[in-house]
Design a protein around this motif. Structure first.
Motif, PDB file in Angstrom:
ATOM      1  N   LEU A 128       0.312 -28.314  68.687  1.00 43.05           N
ATOM      2  CA  LEU A 128       0.362 -26.849  68.498  1.00 43.05           C
ATOM      3  C   LEU A 128       0.111 -26.204  69.852  1.00 43.05           C
ATOM      4  O   LEU A 128      -1.014 -25.875  70.219  1.00 43.05           O
ATOM      5  CB  LEU A 128      -0.691 -26.410  67.467  1.00 43.05           C
ATOM      6  CG  LEU A 128      -0.547 -27.060  66.087  1.00 43.05           C
ATOM      7  CD1 LEU A 128      -1.766 -26.804  65.228  1.00 43.05           C
ATOM      8  CD2 LEU A 128       0.703 -26.540  65.389  1.00 43.05           C
ATOM      9  N   LYS A 129       1.199 -26.050  70.622  1.00 46.01           N
ATOM     10  CA  LYS A 129       1.073 -25.652  72.024  1.00 46.01           C
ATOM     11  C   LYS A 129       0.434 -24.273  72.204  1.00 46.01           C
ATOM     12  O   LYS A 129      -0.145 -23.977  73.231  1.00 46.01           O
ATOM     13  CB  LYS A 129       2.447 -25.659  72.714  1.00 46.01           C
ATOM     14  CG  LYS A 129       3.156 -26.985  72.680  1.00 46.01           C
ATOM     15  CD  LYS A 129       2.411 -28.069  73.416  1.00 46.01           C
ATOM     16  CE  LYS A 129       3.209 -29.366  73.424  1.00 46.01           C
ATOM     17  NZ  LYS A 129       2.449 -30.506  73.905  1.00 46.01           N
ATOM     18  N   GLN A 130       0.562 -23.398  71.165  1.00 49.00           N
ATOM     19  CA  GLN A 130       0.009 -22.062  71.322  1.00 49.00           C
ATOM     20  C   GLN A 130      -1.528 -22.064  71.334  1.00 49.00           C
ATOM     21  O   GLN A 130      -2.147 -21.058  71.630  1.00 49.00           O
ATOM     22  CB  GLN A 130       0.554 -21.097  70.253  1.00 49.00           C
ATOM     23  CG  GLN A 130       0.245 -21.454  68.820  1.00 49.00           C
ATOM     24  CD  GLN A 130       1.310 -22.331  68.193  1.00 49.00           C
ATOM     25  OE1 GLN A 130       2.014 -23.051  68.888  1.00 49.00           O
ATOM     26  NE2 GLN A 130       1.433 -22.282  66.877  1.00 49.00           N
ATOM     27  N   LEU A 131      -2.151 -23.219  71.035  1.00 50.93           N
ATOM     28  CA  LEU A 131      -3.617 -23.315  71.066  1.00 50.93           C
ATOM     29  C   LEU A 131      -4.148 -23.617  72.468  1.00 50.93           C
ATOM     30  O   LEU A 131      -5.326 -23.467  72.740  1.00 50.93           O
ATOM     31  CB  LEU A 131      -4.108 -24.390  70.092  1.00 50.93           C
ATOM     32  CG  LEU A 131      -3.810 -24.122  68.608  1.00 50.93           C
ATOM     33  CD1 LEU A 131      -4.212 -25.314  67.762  1.00 50.93           C
ATOM     34  CD2 LEU A 131      -4.513 -22.864  68.122  1.00 50.93           C
ATOM     35  N   LEU A 132      -3.263 -24.074  73.359  1.00 48.57           N
ATOM     36  CA  LEU A 132      -3.664 -24.272  74.755  1.00 48.57           C
ATOM     37  C   LEU A 132      -3.986 -22.906  75.344  1.00 48.57           C
ATOM     38  O   LEU A 132      -3.196 -21.976  75.216  1.00 48.57           O
ATOM     39  CB  LEU A 132      -2.509 -24.917  75.536  1.00 48.57           C
ATOM     40  CG  LEU A 132      -2.763 -25.091  77.027  1.00 48.57           C
ATOM     41  CD1 LEU A 132      -3.400 -26.449  77.299  1.00 48.57           C
ATOM     42  CD2 LEU A 132      -1.468 -24.982  77.818  1.00 48.57           C
ATOM     43  N   PHE A 133      -5.151 -22.765  75.963  1.00 46.96           N
ATOM     44  CA  PHE A 133      -5.500 -21.458  76.545  1.00 46.96           C
ATOM     45  C   PHE A 133      -5.922 -21.627  77.994  1.00 46.96           C
ATOM     46  O   PHE A 133      -6.806 -22.424  78.312  1.00 46.96           O
ATOM     47  CB  PHE A 133      -6.631 -20.796  75.743  1.00 46.96           C
ATOM     48  CG  PHE A 133      -7.045 -19.470  76.327  1.00 46.96           C
ATOM     49  CD1 PHE A 133      -6.250 -18.341  76.141  1.00 46.96           C
ATOM     50  CD2 PHE A 133      -8.190 -19.353  77.099  1.00 46.96           C
ATOM     51  CE1 PHE A 133      -6.607 -17.113  76.707  1.00 46.96           C
ATOM     52  CE2 PHE A 133      -8.550 -18.134  77.676  1.00 46.96           C
ATOM     53  CZ  PHE A 133      -7.760 -17.013  77.467  1.00 46.96           C
ATOM     54  N   VAL A 134      -5.261 -20.882  78.872  1.00 49.49           N
ATOM     55  CA  VAL A 134      -5.574 -20.931  80.299  1.00 49.49           C
ATOM     56  C   VAL A 134      -6.390 -19.690  80.648  1.00 49.49           C
ATOM     57  O   VAL A 134      -5.892 -18.562  80.618  1.00 49.49           O
ATOM     58  CB  VAL A 134      -4.274 -20.973  81.147  1.00 49.49           C
ATOM     59  CG1 VAL A 134      -4.612 -21.044  82.631  1.00 49.49           C
ATOM     60  CG2 VAL A 134      -3.408 -22.159  80.736  1.00 49.49           C
ATOM     61  N   GLY A 135      -7.661 -19.900  80.949  1.00 51.10           N
ATOM     62  CA  GLY A 135      -8.547 -18.783  81.267  1.00 51.10           C
ATOM     63  C   GLY A 135      -8.268 -18.195  82.636  1.00 51.10           C
ATOM     64  O   GLY A 135      -7.686 -18.853  83.497  1.00 51.10           O
ATOM     65  N   SER A 136      -8.689 -16.951  82.834  1.00 53.55           N
ATOM     66  CA  SER A 136      -8.521 -16.342  84.167  1.00 53.55           C
ATOM     67  C   SER A 136      -9.808 -15.678  84.650  1.00 53.55           C
ATOM     68  O   SER A 136      -9.902 -15.243  85.786  1.00 53.55           O
ATOM     69  CB  SER A 136      -7.379 -15.325  84.146  1.00 53.55           C
ATOM     70  OG  SER A 136      -7.621 -14.360  83.147  1.00 53.55           O
TER      71      SER A 136
END
Length: 431
Positions: free
Chosen positions: A150-158
């Motif tokens: 479920l690729k939309q669960l990958l989260f890249v913080g900023s």
């Protein structure tokens, strides 16, 4: 025709989601016999009308000259079939673990003396939140195991303090509870994201190698949710400092495990170094279709040579190859009702004759018409090639303009990053 059929081999594709339809269909047009098995129940219709479909692939093992597994998770059976003397393209238990178990992948990189970014695995959201609060920094949340599909669960913080990551972890806890499984927090670094990929024949890497730039966000300029992929730009090269520093160091280990297939390592690179992020130890999607656009030899023959352990050089085009997915609702989400309402059985229409560079994805063929099926909403992949990135983009977008699909969307900037990325890579001595 008879002479061609005498040369034809029998290919059995064992597919998780039907992703290898285009490759299997191409091999059929090259004069081979092809059978396709799809494991996922929702994806069973994919390929109907294009290929001979089978419901139990194991019954066709003796029939097949070569078996191709298109996804991770079949490593054990692939190795057993190879040991029994079958020609097989697919993973091993070791390469499956490299991709599916992020912690194992990172520990193997360290074992092969490759520098990695600090990361930590968690099973509890609370523990992860406490960790970020005690160690404020920018992080990436990466699901492990099955959830990573479920690729939309990958989260890249900023956020430098990790406040955005804490917010997302709290949201995941509310929506997922204990069903999320393991996940990893990895320190984020700035740089160019680049993938290094190559085929492996059981003994050594097959050259040239493939350098890939993925575009994962839904909208242009890297806006919106993470999808598995919206498009990719690439080129083939006989050598690469990034390959030498990463994948090449695994050559002996892959040979020891008798791996025969395709492997890719995704990295972030900058002026300070090369930081591998994760492995894909199978075909990449859409990578394999765009690679095919740049390969000058029949892909069936190429697979047979790789599976037989032959040493050879792949005959590839000079220049660049690009590809973009055309998708329909609910992509990238899983929403059966929306798919049924807007996309199921929608027709792929071509303004002018000629399907050159248009690769069928989740489609079936009825009365020679291409219809969308499955449940994810990935209609077609469109490719372009050229001596320059601009030429390749122009060809691809011209081909896209020839395709009409109701409610479709795609990214309009695949390949645009190359101008800036290539300048940086040259200045860091990585091209």
């Amino acid at each position: 025709m008879k002479a061609q059929q005498a040369l034809g081999k029998k290919f059995l594709f064992v597919s998780r989601w039907g992703e290898s339809l285009d490759i299997a269909n191409t091999i059929k047009t090259e004069g081979h016999e092809v059978k396709l098995f799809i494991e996922d129940r929702e994806s069973k219709e994919i390929g109907y009308g294009f290929l001979d479909k089978v419901t139990k692939w194991e019954k066709h093992i003796d029939w097949a000259d070569i078996i191709i597994f298109d996804y991770t998770g079949y490593g054990k059976i692939a190795s057993e079939l190879r040991a029994s003397g079958k020609l097989v393209i697919g993973g091993t238990e070791y390469t499956d673990k490299l991709e599916l178990d992020r912690n194992f992948g990172q520990s193997e990189l360290k074992k092969h003396k490759i520098k990695v970014l600090p990361s930590k695995e968690f099973i509890s959201f609370n523990e992860a939140i406490n960790y970020v609060e005690s160690n404020p920094n920018t992080y990436v949340i990466k699901p492990c195991g099955e959830t990573q599909e479920l690729k939309q669960l990958l989260f890249v913080g900023s956020d430098d303090e990790g406040l955005d990551v804490i917010r997302v972890l709290k949201a995941y806890e509310k929506s997922w509870g204990n069903d999320f499984g393991n996940f990893q927090l990895q320190r984020k670094v700035k740089g160019v994201e680049i993938s290094i990929a190559a085929f492996f024949n059981g003994k050594e890497f097959v050259y040239p190698i493939n350098i890939t730039f993925e575009h994962k966000k839904l909208f242009p300029k890297e806006l919106g949710v993470s999808t598995g992929e919206m498009g990719t730009s690439m080129f083939w090269t006989k050598d690469s400092p990034i390959f030498d520093a990463t994948l090449l160091k695994f050559q002996n280990t892959l040979a020891k495990n008798n791996f025969i297939g395709h492997i890719d390592i995704n990295c972030i690179v900058n002026g300070n170094g090369i930081y591998p992020l994760e492995f894909t130890s199978r075909f990449g999607y859409p990578q394999i279709f765009i690679q095919r656009a740049g390969i000058n030899e029949p892909i069936g023959e190429m697979f047979l040579k790789i599976a037989s352990g032959k040493s050879f050089k792949i005959n590839v085009k000079k220049g660049f190859q690009v590809g973009a997915f055309i998708v329909v609702p609910p992509f990238p989400y899983d929403d059966k009702k929306t798919f049924k309402l807007f996309s199921k059985d929608a027709v792929v229409v071509f303004k002018k004759n000629g399907k050159e560079g248009v690769h069928p994805m989740h489609l079936k063929k009825v009365n020679d018409e291409w219809l969308i099926t499955g449940n994810m909403g990935i209609a077609v992949l469109v490719t372009g090639v050229g001596q320059t990135m601009k030429d390749a983009q122009k060809m691809m977008y011209n081909r896209i303009s020839n395709v009409i699909i109701n409610n479709a969307y795609y990214r309009t900037d695949i390949g645009d990053r190359w101008a800036e990325d290539s300048d940086k890579l040259w200045s860091w001595g990585l091209l």
